[in-house]
Design an enzyme around this catalytic site. Sequence first.
Site, PDB file in Angstrom:
ATOM      1  N   LEU A   1     -33.910  -2.807 -13.268  1.00 42.80           N
ATOM      2  CA  LEU A   1     -34.250  -1.490 -12.706  1.00 42.80           C
ATOM      3  C   LEU A   1     -34.225  -0.345 -13.714  1.00 42.80           C
ATOM      4  CD1 LEU A   1     -32.471  -1.701  -9.220  1.00 42.80           C
ATOM      5  CD2 LEU A   1     -34.824  -2.299  -9.852  1.00 42.80           C
ATOM      6  N   LYS A   2     -34.210  -0.651 -15.009  1.00 39.06           N
ATOM      7  CA  LYS A   2     -34.242   0.402 -16.023  1.00 39.06           C
ATOM      8  C   LYS A   2     -35.549   0.329 -16.800  1.00 39.06           C
ATOM      9  CE  LYS A   2     -30.862   2.556 -15.863  1.00 39.06           C
ATOM     10  NZ  LYS A   2     -30.654   3.600 -14.797  1.00 39.06           N
ATOM     11  N   LEU A   3     -35.958   1.460 -17.340  1.00 36.66           N
ATOM     12  CA  LEU A   3     -37.212   1.509 -18.104  1.00 36.66           C
ATOM     13  C   LEU A   3     -37.046   0.786 -19.433  1.00 36.66           C
ATOM     14  CD1 LEU A   3     -40.078   2.861 -17.860  1.00 36.66           C
ATOM     15  CD2 LEU A   3     -39.172   4.637 -19.401  1.00 36.66           C
TER      16      LEU A   3
ATOM     17  N   HIS B   1     -43.193  -7.398  -9.455  1.00 37.88           N
ATOM     18  CA  HIS B   1     -43.016  -6.231  -8.592  1.00 37.88           C
ATOM     19  C   HIS B   1     -43.367  -6.662  -7.168  1.00 37.88           C
ATOM     20  CE1 HIS B   1     -42.949  -1.985  -7.452  1.00 37.88           C
ATOM     21  NE2 HIS B   1     -44.041  -2.225  -6.756  1.00 37.88           N
TER      22      HIS B   1
ATOM     23  N   ASN C   1     -43.228  -8.577 -15.846  1.00 39.86           N
ATOM     24  CA  ASN C   1     -42.393  -8.032 -14.770  1.00 39.86           C
ATOM     25  C   ASN C   1     -42.954  -8.504 -13.437  1.00 39.86           C
ATOM     26  OD1 ASN C   1     -40.448  -6.209 -13.471  1.00 39.86           O
ATOM     27  ND2 ASN C   1     -42.270  -5.065 -12.854  1.00 39.86           N
TER      28      ASN C   1
ATOM     29  N   GLU D   1     -42.642 -14.663  -4.336  1.00 43.22           N
ATOM     30  CA  GLU D   1     -42.263 -14.314  -5.714  1.00 43.22           C
ATOM     31  C   GLU D   1     -41.713 -15.537  -6.444  1.00 43.22           C
ATOM     32  OE1 GLU D   1     -39.839 -10.858  -6.410  1.00 43.22           O
ATOM     33  OE2 GLU D   1     -40.489  -9.977  -4.524  1.00 43.22           O
TER      34      GLU D   1
ATOM     35  N   GLY E   1     -30.664 -11.799  -8.718  1.00 45.61           N
ATOM     36  CA  GLY E   1     -31.219 -12.747  -9.673  1.00 45.61           C
ATOM     37  C   GLY E   1     -31.864 -13.986  -9.076  1.00 45.61           C
ATOM     38  N   SER E   2     -32.377 -13.912  -7.828  1.00 43.15           N
ATOM     39  CA  SER E   2     -32.991 -15.115  -7.232  1.00 43.15           C
ATOM     40  C   SER E   2     -34.234 -15.563  -7.991  1.00 43.15           C
ATOM     41  CB  SER E   2     -33.314 -14.878  -5.754  1.00 43.15           C
ATOM     42  OG  SER E   2     -34.339 -13.908  -5.598  1.00 43.15           O
ATOM     43  N   ASN E   3     -35.001 -14.640  -8.542  1.00 43.31           N
ATOM     44  CA  ASN E   3     -36.160 -15.032  -9.363  1.00 43.31           C
ATOM     45  C   ASN E   3     -35.694 -15.690 -10.655  1.00 43.31           C
ATOM     46  OD1 ASN E   3     -38.964 -14.202  -8.323  1.00 43.31           O
ATOM     47  ND2 ASN E   3     -37.744 -12.409  -7.846  1.00 43.31           N
TER      48      ASN E   3
HETATM   49  N1  LIG Z   1     -41.488   0.061 -19.551  1.00 44.69           N
HETATM   50  C1  LIG Z   1     -41.329  -0.531 -18.354  1.00 44.69           C
HETATM   51  N2  LIG Z   1     -40.089  -0.797 -17.901  1.00 44.69           N
HETATM   52  C2  LIG Z   1     -39.916  -1.411 -16.687  1.00 44.69           C
HETATM   53  C3  LIG Z   1     -41.035  -1.740 -15.896  1.00 44.69           C
HETATM   54  C4  LIG Z   1     -42.347  -1.439 -16.404  1.00 44.69           C
HETATM   55  O1  LIG Z   1     -43.373  -1.746 -15.765  1.00 44.69           O
HETATM   56  N3  LIG Z   1     -42.442  -0.848 -17.622  1.00 44.69           N
HETATM   57  N4  LIG Z   1     -40.850  -2.320 -14.631  1.00 44.69           N
HETATM   58  C5  LIG Z   1     -39.531  -2.115 -14.067  1.00 44.69           C
HETATM   59  C6  LIG Z   1     -39.331  -2.774 -12.759  1.00 44.69           C
HETATM   60  N5  LIG Z   1     -39.766  -1.860 -11.704  1.00 44.69           N
HETATM   61  C7  LIG Z   1     -40.840  -2.226 -10.954  1.00 44.69           C
HETATM   62  O2  LIG Z   1     -41.349  -3.353 -11.018  1.00 44.69           O
HETATM   63  C8  LIG Z   1     -39.113  -0.622 -11.487  1.00 44.69           C
HETATM   64  C9  LIG Z   1     -37.741  -0.537 -11.653  1.00 44.69           C
HETATM   65  C10 LIG Z   1     -37.086   0.665 -11.453  1.00 44.69           C
HETATM   66  C11 LIG Z   1     -37.783   1.800 -11.063  1.00 44.69           C
HETATM   67  C12 LIG Z   1     -37.069   3.100 -10.885  1.00 44.69           C
HETATM   68  O3  LIG Z   1     -37.598   4.035 -10.319  1.00 44.69           O
HETATM   69  N6  LIG Z   1     -35.816   3.143 -11.391  1.00 44.69           N
HETATM   70  C13 LIG Z   1     -34.957   4.333 -11.235  1.00 44.69           C
HETATM   71  C14 LIG Z   1     -33.508   3.964 -11.477  1.00 44.69           C
HETATM   72  C15 LIG Z   1     -33.055   2.897 -10.472  1.00 44.69           C
HETATM   73  C16 LIG Z   1     -31.582   2.574 -10.682  1.00 44.69           C
HETATM   74  O4  LIG Z   1     -31.086   2.698 -11.822  1.00 44.69           O
HETATM   75  O5  LIG Z   1     -30.955   2.171  -9.671  1.00 44.69           O
HETATM   76  C17 LIG Z   1     -35.313   5.364 -12.292  1.00 44.69           C
HETATM   77  O6  LIG Z   1     -35.780   5.002 -13.384  1.00 44.69           O
HETATM   78  O7  LIG Z   1     -35.013   6.519 -12.000  1.00 44.69           O
HETATM   79  C18 LIG Z   1     -39.149   1.720 -10.860  1.00 44.69           C
HETATM   80  C19 LIG Z   1     -39.823   0.518 -11.062  1.00 44.69           C
HETATM   81  C20 LIG Z   1     -38.445  -2.482 -15.044  1.00 44.69           C
HETATM   82  N7  LIG Z   1     -38.659  -1.717 -16.267  1.00 44.69           N
HETATM   83  N1  LIG Z   2     -39.721  -2.579  -8.990  1.00 47.53           N
HETATM   84  C1  LIG Z   2     -38.897  -3.688  -9.352  1.00 47.53           C
HETATM   85  C2  LIG Z   2     -38.500  -4.440  -8.111  1.00 47.53           C
HETATM   86  O1  LIG Z   2     -38.388  -3.871  -7.037  1.00 47.53           O
HETATM   87  N2  LIG Z   2     -38.279  -5.742  -8.288  1.00 47.53           N
HETATM   88  C3  LIG Z   2     -37.917  -6.563  -7.179  1.00 47.53           C
HETATM   89  O2  LIG Z   2     -36.502  -6.701  -7.146  1.00 47.53           O
HETATM   90  C4  LIG Z   2     -36.211  -7.933  -6.474  1.00 47.53           C
HETATM   91  C5  LIG Z   2     -35.224  -8.679  -7.324  1.00 47.53           C
HETATM   92  O3  LIG Z   2     -34.769  -9.785  -6.587  1.00 47.53           O
HETATM   93  P1  LIG Z   2     -33.898 -10.904  -7.351  1.00 47.53           P
HETATM   94  O4  LIG Z   2     -32.849 -10.167  -8.135  1.00 47.53           O
HETATM   95  O5  LIG Z   2     -33.336 -11.722  -6.221  1.00 47.53           O
HETATM   96  O6  LIG Z   2     -34.845 -11.673  -8.225  1.00 47.53           O
HETATM   97  C6  LIG Z   2     -37.542  -8.705  -6.346  1.00 47.53           C
HETATM   98  O7  LIG Z   2     -38.076  -8.575  -5.041  1.00 47.53           O
HETATM   99  C7  LIG Z   2     -38.438  -7.976  -7.317  1.00 47.53           C
HETATM  100  O8  LIG Z   2     -39.820  -8.037  -6.974  1.00 47.53           O
END
Ligand SMILES: Nc1nc2c(c(=O)[nH]1)N[C@@H](CN(C=O)c1ccc(C(=O)N[C@@H](CCC(=O)O)C(=O)O)cc1)CN2
Ligand SMILES: NCC(=O)N[C@@H]1O[C@H](COP(=O)([O-])[O-])[C@@H](O)[C@H]1O
Length: 304
Positions: free
Chosen positions: A179-181, A198, A196, A268, A101-103
């Site tokens: 990290l969830k959709l 990235h 978001n 970031e 959660g640093s962001n």
């Molecule tokens: N509808 C959307 N949901 C999310 C987005 C988005 O753009 N549209 N961004 C993500 C964040 N993210 C990249 O920025 C990202 C996060 C997670 C994954 C991924 O592959 N997750 C795995 C599960 C990982 C885990 O549970 O440890 C998966 O779905 O299998 C890719 C990109 C946040 N949500």
């Molecule tokens: N695809 C999503 C992804 O990789 N997000 C990345 O997770 C980190 C979270 O750091 P934080 O928890 O310290 O803010 C950040 O680097 C962010 O860009």
Amino acid sequence: MEAQQILPRFCPKSSLAPSVTIVKQSFSLMCPPLPSSSSYASVQSGAFRAISIARKEVCSSSWRRVCCSSSSGAEPKEGHEVRAQVTVRRKKLAVFVSGGGSNFKSIHEASKRGSLHGDVLVLVTNKSECGGAEYARNNGIPVILFPKAKDESNGLSPSDVVDTLRKFEVDFILLAGYLKLIPAELIRAYEKSILNIHPSLLPAFGGMGYYGMKVHKAVIASGARFSGPTIHFVDEHYDTGRILAQRVVPVLANDTAEELAARVLNEEHQLYVEVVEAVCEERVVWRKDGVPLIQTKENPNEFR
Ligand SMILES: Nc1nc2c(c(=O)[nH]1)N[C@@H](CN(C=O)c1ccc(C(=O)N[C@@H](CCC(=O)O)C(=O)O)cc1)CN2
Ligand SMILES: NCC(=O)N[C@@H]1O[C@H](COP(=O)([O-])[O-])[C@@H](O)[C@H]1O
């Protein structure tokens, strides 16, 4: 964020016209001929933000129906100008995290020091014991578990999360290492209001499987000479939403993934605060082709 049409008005350039210093800059409007039905709203005191006359192909998301009347009440005449401002409401934010959660902390600290015209009202996570959730609890911010994990009894469904965020009157959702959709239901409820961050220069190195250190390892393995964070609006797929802002960092020949991650993360923290400040000040505008732009603080007629 609904784009609102502005109907700039020509108003008399008069020493009597209300001319207050805008929080960031003062500026003037040129008004077209006034329709007879126009109603005047006198400029009130308070925290204001300049309304910019952006180039006609850009529709500002924050234009207001502005009309000005000089304090003498004189009717504005065509071809004159007036200084005018609008009040920008303080925004209510929800942050979604899965890790340290640093962001989230950077955004919350910007809110506390007053540079951010908004407040983090709720933290949403799929990991109730993650660092971001702990920081939220230590700072009196409610923590919500979403999505409902298979083996857990608590946690919210998508419709519950929408209802809960509405009850908090959340204006914008900020994903920060979540990290969830995000389900379509939430995206529909918060159109053009979910961001978001990235850790790569999208569209490169994004999508399913690209998160955390996996991203930086892929960047290094590719031989890319530059990387950096991207902030984008969220749509129904991973990392395919409209790009709003990016920053660039070098990838050095002997970089480890950890060294690159630290360099990107540093950018970031600054970029996300800058972008959320712009969102809270209603300085995001949508170009006719659908690309979102940020109006600079310094000059409302400059975009990046
Ligand atoms: N509808 C959307 N949901 C999310 C987005 C988005 O753009 N549209 N961004 C993500 C964040 N993210 C990249 O920025 C990202 C996060 C997670 C994954 C991924 O592959 N997750 C795995 C599960 C990982 C885990 O549970 O440890 C998966 O779905 O299998 C890719 C990109 C946040 N949500
Ligand atoms: N695809 C999503 C992804 O990789 N997000 C990345 O997770 C980190 C979270 O750091 P934080 O928890 O310290 O803010 C950040 O680097 C962010 O860009």
